[in-house]
Write a protein that holds these residues in place. Structure first.
Motif, PDB file in Angstrom:
ATOM      1  N   PRO A  20       0.865  -1.267  -0.132  1.00 47.74           N
ATOM      2  CA  PRO A  20      -0.054  -0.084   0.009  1.00 47.74           C
ATOM      3  C   PRO A  20       0.749   1.208   0.010  1.00 47.74           C
ATOM      4  O   PRO A  20       0.677   2.203  -0.679  1.00 47.74           O
ATOM      5  N   ALA A  21       1.844   1.180   0.737  1.00 47.71           N
ATOM      6  CA  ALA A  21       2.766   2.283   0.868  1.00 47.71           C
ATOM      7  C   ALA A  21       3.405   2.725  -0.581  1.00 47.71           C
ATOM      8  O   ALA A  21       3.852   3.942  -1.101  1.00 47.71           O
ATOM      9  N   VAL A  24       1.028   4.312  -3.208  1.00 49.29           N
ATOM     10  CA  VAL A  24       0.290   5.606  -2.846  1.00 49.29           C
ATOM     11  C   VAL A  24       1.247   6.710  -3.475  1.00 49.29           C
ATOM     12  O   VAL A  24       2.383   6.962  -3.069  1.00 49.29           O
ATOM     13  N   ALA A 221      -9.904  -0.082  -3.449  1.00 47.67           N
ATOM     14  CA  ALA A 221      -9.709   1.405  -3.355  1.00 47.67           C
ATOM     15  C   ALA A 221     -10.766   1.951  -4.481  1.00 47.67           C
ATOM     16  O   ALA A 221     -10.777   3.182  -4.841  1.00 47.67           O
ATOM     17  N   ILE A 281      -6.965   3.326   2.291  1.00 50.46           N
ATOM     18  CA  ILE A 281      -6.301   3.934   1.526  1.00 50.46           C
ATOM     19  C   ILE A 281      -6.825   4.696   0.157  1.00 50.46           C
ATOM     20  O   ILE A 281      -6.524   5.188  -0.760  1.00 50.46           O
ATOM     21  N   THR A 282      -8.285   4.587   0.239  1.00 52.98           N
ATOM     22  CA  THR A 282      -9.122   5.108  -1.169  1.00 52.98           C
ATOM     23  C   THR A 282      -8.645   6.432  -1.407  1.00 52.98           C
ATOM     24  O   THR A 282      -8.611   6.706  -2.688  1.00 52.98           O
ATOM     25  N   VAL A 284      -5.890   8.406  -1.323  1.00 54.56           N
ATOM     26  CA  VAL A 284      -4.647   8.592  -1.621  1.00 54.56           C
ATOM     27  C   VAL A 284      -4.265   7.655  -2.679  1.00 54.56           C
ATOM     28  O   VAL A 284      -3.133   7.812  -3.366  1.00 54.56           O
ATOM     29  N   TYR A 285      -4.849   6.251  -2.899  1.00 56.26           N
ATOM     30  CA  TYR A 285      -4.529   5.421  -3.761  1.00 56.26           C
ATOM     31  C   TYR A 285      -4.909   5.871  -5.360  1.00 56.26           C
ATOM     32  O   TYR A 285      -6.038   6.409  -5.808  1.00 56.26           O
TER      33      TYR A 285
END
Length: 353
Positions: A20-21, A24, A221, A281-282, A284-285
């Motif tokens: 995830p990191a 993004v 996301a 993370i919706t 920022v993804y």
């Protein structure tokens, strides 16, 4: 818990934390207009988590219950037919679902032409991963075989010392050694095969989990109900069939109940956890960012290489080339039909997922 299991758990943990990191990042390619509806999409996501979790658990446990249901035990012909169906599902997953996604990501117009347009990275990564899987498969089997033989030799020496110290009759001593040697020799082949099944099941689960995390994050996301709705049903069936394939391998590996539970839970929870991460993370993804496309493409290509290798070499070839299969026309016919059916159904699901 075996060392291979611990390594797999650690790798999956890193994947869940780092992926995830990595994805993004800022947008480098505009998104197409979608029918965004956050509330409606959220309802579909919750439904997806529940249905995929249940389907995955049922799928992976169906072959496992063969341990308690004689009709589904690995010694029965029906088990070969079920395993052929599951292998077809895994093969189609690699070729029809995962590999095309990797090609789409790594050939996206959102990526720069250099180096991504200069070289077929998707096929290269899949090829390297397939060869890497072969090497891991071979080295792990040799390592565990030597480890097992070493322990067996120590046990045999200890038994021999005890017999010498006992001072009993000579003919009994010789007979015991002969019997022990024969039993030990006949068990080596079975032990080696069992170790192979254990390595196969753990490497296969790793390949499945990598793809499951990525597709879960992508679904979680998304804010388009139009995109999510068909995915819910398709992924539910997808995870159910993949679970059957993994469950078949776990059954043949004859793990302890604790290890079986851990492996089944990891498989069942991976996609729902991926969806939960995607939901978190919706905002920022961005699935069209260069970083997201590269990470997803490389991971999908690697997963495809693992799945295709495992399906063809460790599942299909390992069973279809046995004397038992080749000496039974009925079993051969049933397994071939089952293989085509599994691959066909999973290919059909690709229309929606």
């Amino acid at each position: 818990m075996t060392r291979t299991t611990k390594t797999s758990i650690f790798f999956v943990f890193l994947l869940l934390v780092l992926l995830p990191a990595l994805v993004v990042s800022e947008c480098t390619c505009d998104n197409e207009d979608e029918d965004r509806d956050r509330d409606k999409a959220m309802r579909y996501k919750i439904a997806a988590i529940a249905s995929i979790l249940v389907a995955s658990a049922i799928g992976v446990l169906i072959p496992v219950i063969g341990k308690f249901v004689p009709a589904l035990s690995p010694e029965k012909d029906i088990f070969f037919v079920i395993k052929a169906f599951a292998a077809g599902v895994i093969l189609a997953t690699g070729f029809i679902h995962v590999l095309p996604d990797a090609f789409e990501s790594l050939t996206s117009p959102c990526l720069s032409d250099h180096p991504w347009g200069d070289f077929p990275f998707t096929g290269f990564v899949a090829m390297c991963t397939a060869m890497g899987t072969l090497m891991v498969d071979a080295f792990a089997t040799v390592y565990f075989k030597k480890h097992h033989m070493k322990n067996g030799q120590i046990e045999a020496n200890n038994n021999g010392d005890e017999e010498k110290n006992s001072g009993h009759e000579g003919h009994v001593h010789l007979h015991t050694h002969a019997t022990h040697g024969h039993a030990h020799g006949s068990s080596d082949s079975g032990s080696t095969q069992l170790l192979r099944h254990r390595v196969i099941s753990q490497v296969l689960e790793l390949g499945i989990i990598v793809h499951s995390v990525i597709i879960g994050i992508s679904l979680g996301a998304s804010e388009s109900p139009k995109t999510i709705r068909p995915l819910v049903a398709a992924l539910t069936f997808h995870q159910f069939f993949e679970g059957m394939g993994l469950g078949s391998c776990i059954t043949q590996a004859k793990f302890k109940n604790k290890t079986i539970t851990i492996m089944a839970l990891f498989f069942a929870l991976t996609t729902p956890v991926g969806i939960a991460i995607g939901i978190a993370i919706t905002n920022v993804y961005d699935e069209n960012s260069q970083t997201a496309l590269i990470v997803e493409g490389i991971f999908n290509a690697a997963s495809a290489g693992i799945l295709i290798y495992m399906a063809l070499v460790d599942l299909l070839a390992a069973d279809f080339m046995t004397d038992r299969m080749q000496n039974s026309t009925r079993l051969q016919l049933g397994s071939n039909i089952s293989l085509l059916l599994g691959a066909g159904l999973m290919s059909f699901i690709a229309k929606w997922a």
